[in-house]
Design a protein around this motif. Sequence first.
Motif, PDB file in Angstrom:
ATOM      1  N   ASP A  98     -36.296 -60.560  17.311  1.00 48.62           N
ATOM      2  CA  ASP A  98     -37.552 -59.795  17.238  1.00 48.62           C
ATOM      3  C   ASP A  98     -38.752 -60.664  16.880  1.00 48.62           C
ATOM      4  N   SER A 142     -42.299 -60.081  18.675  1.00 50.01           N
ATOM      5  CA  SER A 142     -42.178 -58.667  19.027  1.00 50.01           C
ATOM      6  C   SER A 142     -42.488 -57.828  17.795  1.00 50.01           C
ATOM      7  N   SER A 143     -41.744 -58.063  16.703  1.00 49.41           N
ATOM      8  CA  SER A 143     -42.037 -57.414  15.428  1.00 49.41           C
ATOM      9  C   SER A 143     -43.291 -58.025  14.806  1.00 49.41           C
ATOM     10  N   ASN A 163     -46.524 -56.962  23.612  1.00 43.59           N
ATOM     11  CA  ASN A 163     -45.472 -56.148  23.006  1.00 43.59           C
ATOM     12  C   ASN A 163     -46.040 -55.128  22.019  1.00 43.59           C
ATOM     13  N   LYS A 210     -45.775 -51.007  22.233  1.00 39.52           N
ATOM     14  CA  LYS A 210     -45.316 -50.160  21.130  1.00 39.52           C
ATOM     15  C   LYS A 210     -46.308 -49.036  20.857  1.00 39.52           C
ATOM     16  N   LEU A 253     -45.973 -46.417  23.604  1.00 43.13           N
ATOM     17  CA  LEU A 253     -44.772 -45.603  23.447  1.00 43.13           C
ATOM     18  C   LEU A 253     -44.959 -44.553  22.360  1.00 43.13           C
ATOM     19  N   ARG A 254     -45.648 -44.924  21.296  1.00 46.13           N
ATOM     20  CA  ARG A 254     -45.880 -43.959  20.226  1.00 46.13           C
ATOM     21  C   ARG A 254     -46.897 -42.899  20.622  1.00 46.13           C
ATOM     22  N   SER A 290     -45.533 -43.545  28.251  1.00 44.28           N
ATOM     23  CA  SER A 290     -44.527 -44.391  28.891  1.00 44.28           C
ATOM     24  C   SER A 290     -44.913 -44.836  30.299  1.00 44.28           C
ATOM     25  N   HIS A 318     -42.724 -52.520  31.272  1.00 49.03           N
ATOM     26  CA  HIS A 318     -41.756 -52.077  30.263  1.00 49.03           C
ATOM     27  C   HIS A 318     -41.165 -50.741  30.684  1.00 49.03           C
ATOM     28  N   TYR A 347     -37.441 -47.597  24.571  1.00 49.14           N
ATOM     29  CA  TYR A 347     -37.326 -48.333  23.316  1.00 49.14           C
ATOM     30  C   TYR A 347     -38.377 -49.435  23.230  1.00 49.14           C
ATOM     31  N   ASP A 348     -38.671 -49.843  21.999  1.00 44.51           N
ATOM     32  CA  ASP A 348     -39.608 -50.942  21.802  1.00 44.51           C
ATOM     33  C   ASP A 348     -39.098 -52.205  22.487  1.00 44.51           C
ATOM     34  N   TYR A 387     -37.747 -55.796  22.918  1.00 45.87           N
ATOM     35  CA  TYR A 387     -37.001 -56.715  22.045  1.00 45.87           C
ATOM     36  C   TYR A 387     -36.296 -57.786  22.867  1.00 45.87           C
TER      37      TYR A 387
END
Length: 234
Positions: A151, A154-155, A207, A211, A214-215, A219, A227, A231-232, A234
């Motif tokens: 991650d 990404s994280s 990334n 995220k 997506l939240r 999508s 993407h 899912y996030d 990774y």
Amino acid sequence: MTDGFEEAWSLAEPVKGWMTRDQGLALWNAACRLDKGDLIVEIGSHQGRSTIVLASAARTVGARVVAVDPFVDGRLFGGSPTRQRFEANLRKAGVEDVVELVAEYSTKLRPRWDRPIQLLYIDGKHDYWTYTDDLRWSANLDDGREILVHDCFSSIGVTLGTIAKVLFGRRYTYLDRATSLARFRLAPPSAKDRLRVVAQLPWFARNVGIKILLRLRLSPVAKAFGHDSPYDPY
């Protein structure tokens, strides 16, 4: 170096987790570069997907794996049921004899740790403070040894820690990555090495943007950026 990986991946892939095949291959190759008697420390094991790959590779060279995971109770972590699945998955894969489980927080175990390590894999808690503390496990590595981080880029917490300790630090050299699985070497970085870290930051920004989309339940917009997953990245 990939001999045996397909069999290892066939054992690991059914296990729930967030490690991709290419990331598993990166772990496999890193472990296969070790020697007999060497030790791998994995921080964050979940249900054992990465552990199975590392242990399978470790067996081929005569190394061993120490898996460090507290298996915290609660809805987000799973606690003792996750530990039971981890242990069952290792038994099913036939690698439990290569793995030593230490069910403890990595940050609490680290100050007491006194065994040499030849490979460090970090996939624990992703906040800045825990990740940068986990990097301190590298004090048990010899110069030139490898550290793999999941991650990364990404994280947000892991990336900020990488910027602070790798881009602006003096101990770690960035080598490459398989999507978010980054590989570092315990060695002072050159200016060119630091620039290669900077070159990853646009991918990190992408990334973070995905995220957010997506939240916001956007999508289709995330898909337009490549993407195609709920899912996030990774």
